[in-house]
Design an enzyme around this catalytic site. Structure first.
Site: not given
Length: 510
Positions: A287, A294, A368
């Site tokens: 991720d 990030k 999600r």
């Protein structure tokens, strides 16, 4: 490591009894300030009062966390005798038992002992039984002995002369039990070994670098589990995912060249009439955050963003090894979250499998998105319960740290079952709110909902997002962002929440 059980007759403890057993080490527990009893008393008699003298002289008092290694003790067949302090009997709880197991394991690890006769499980804490003590012992000993590089030696070239002066590793432990506990102990050893195997698989998958543990690797792992344990497996590729209209899942996959996979692994341990428990695991194998990139520092740890997937695969493997009388289905949506010229952008609107539309305000809230389509997909199984497991939010770490996993559930009954299983397995969770009032934070001017709700209550709003896709069955969500792995010198996957999930399933099958 091999574990087995052996029934003891304390009336035959001497020359022809269990204390004559040939082994590298005999492990015996002593309570602090108590008269010698059980195995400790039998050992004292066989050694002509040696244990009592050690206590009287203050050489060993049985304090919690202490140990004393004795060598070539006359009257016993073991090459060594390890005395382990259990602390005061009135304070002997689950944590004290676990500390005794860890103390003994560390002490044995400092020797060349390859085998041990382990006499600690006859003394479980109050409210626990010998089966609990055996399962706990096996999982803790195996946890302490886990080494990724030993299980995957291809990751590191061995230094010259490696192994020439290394100590022998502990390979065989015989767990001694009272005669009346023999049958329950044998089953517990099978279950403890299965849970430990499941935890090790989970840790392996988490610890492997993301250039090895790709979505395809996870799919092949599922195929391997299915082949070894005769489970049913179905792997859906991109075209099949598109045919199912999983627009939320597909939005996350767009930036990566790694093909997404949707894994369905089915264990039929009970009658077809029994509704299955479905475990859904988030499988983001790396991720970056996507376009909502990030920070670079610590990004290597984002290989752990598939620990939810790893834990449900480890759990269903453990259940299959146990032969548990329970129907269980593991579902894993897996992909990478990468930036690219065709990646999903903040502000994009997508349509999920349920038909609900989502404004993606932050591409780093991707877990999600893949889960919501999986949670819609599992409706077809008419499940008794669905539990999704995900390293979902940093906000959960802020709330709970690295001790408890976050638990969300509509049903008090399901929440209580999971919380109780966590306490019993010493893999604890803490229930957090799921009030409808939090849903307002997910409002969007351009879609049915936004995928983030702002900084306040970030873990709660993530769970509230998932709740919109779970109205047709009993559902719980485990946010394991703070418990799935450790950072720092002890960096590595923990294997959690495999103990919680397996205990939950064992309780349901009882």
């Amino acid at each position: 490591m091999e574990f087995s059980t052996k029934a003891l007759d304390l009336s035959k403890a001497g020359q022809n009894g269990f204390l004559a057993t040939k082994t590298d080490c005999l492990v015996v527990g002593l309570f602090e300030g108590q008269s010698l009893a059980g195995v400790a008393k039998a050992l004292d008699v066989a050694t002509k009062g040696l244990v009592a003298r050690l206590v009287k002289q203050g050489d060993f008092e049985g304090k919690r966390g202490t140990q004393l290694m004795l060598h070539e003790v006359a009257g016993v067949g073991a090459a060594r005798v390890l005395l382990v302090g259990l602390g005061k009997e009135a304070d002997f709880n689950d944590k004290a038992f676990a500390e005794a197991v860890r103390t003994a394991t560390r002490a044995l690890g400092g020797t060349r002992a390859a085998s041990a006769l382990w006499c600690l499980v006859q003394q479980p804490p109050q409210q626990r039984d010998v089966a609990w003590a055996i399962i706990t012992t096996i999982t803790l000993v195996r946890e302490a002995g886990y080494r990724l590089l030993e299980r995957h030696p291809e990751l590191k070239r061995a230094p010259r002369g490696a192994g020439a002066n290394e100590k022998a590793s502990l390979r065989k432990i015989v767990l001694a039990v009272d005669v009346g506990d023999a049958k329950a102990a044998s089953q517990a050893a099978v279950r403890g070994t299965a849970i430990a195997n499941g935890m090790e698989l989970t840790r392996d998958l988490g610890n492997l670098p993301s250039n090895i543990c790709t979505p395809t690797y996870l799919a092949n792992t599922a195929r391997g589990i299915a082949k070894r344990h005769k489970l049913k497996v179905e792997i859906l590729g991109r075209k099949q995912i598109e045919a199912l209209n999983m627009g939320a899942f597909l939005a996350v996959t767009k930036g990566s060249v790694e093909p997404p996979q949707f894994i369905v692994l089915r264990y039929d341990g009970a009658s077809a009439k029994q509704a299955p428990v479905v475990l859904v695991g988030k499988g983001i194998t790396f991720d970056t955050g996507g376009i909502s990139l990030k920070p670079g520092e610590g990004m290597d740890e984002m290989k752990y963003d598939m620990c939810g997937a790893a834990s449900v695969l480890g759990t269903i493997q453990a259940v299959a090894e146990m032969g548990l009388k329970q129907n269980v289905i593991a579902v894993v949506p897996t992909c990478e979250n990468m930036p690219s010229g065709i990646a999903t952008k903040p502000g994009d609107v997508v349509t999920s499998m349920s038909g609900q539309t989502i404004e993606i305000l932050n591409t780093d809230a991707e877990g999600r998105l893949i889960l919501c389509d999986a949670l819609t997909y599992v409706e077809r199984f008419k499940p008794a319960a669905v539990i999704d497991v995900a390293t979902l939010t940093g906000a959960c770490i802020i709330a709970l740290g690295h001790v408890n996993s976050g638990l969300y559930a509509r049903s008090d009954a399901l929440a209580d079952q999971l919380l109780g299983a966590g306490r019993k397995a010493m893999d604890t969770a803490w229930r957090l709110p799921l009030d409808d009032d939090y849903q307002d934070q997910l409002k969007s001017n351009f879609a049915d909902m936004a995928n983030i709700g702002g900084r306040p209550a970030g873990s709660v709003t993530a769970a509230c997002f998932l709740a919109r896709y779970t109205e047709k069955y009993d559902w719980a969500h485990l946010d394991i962002a703070g418990t799935a792995w450790k950072s720092g010198a002890a960096k590595g996957a923990t294997g959690r929440p495999v103990p919680l999930l397996t205990q939950f399933l064992m309780d349901r099958a009882a």
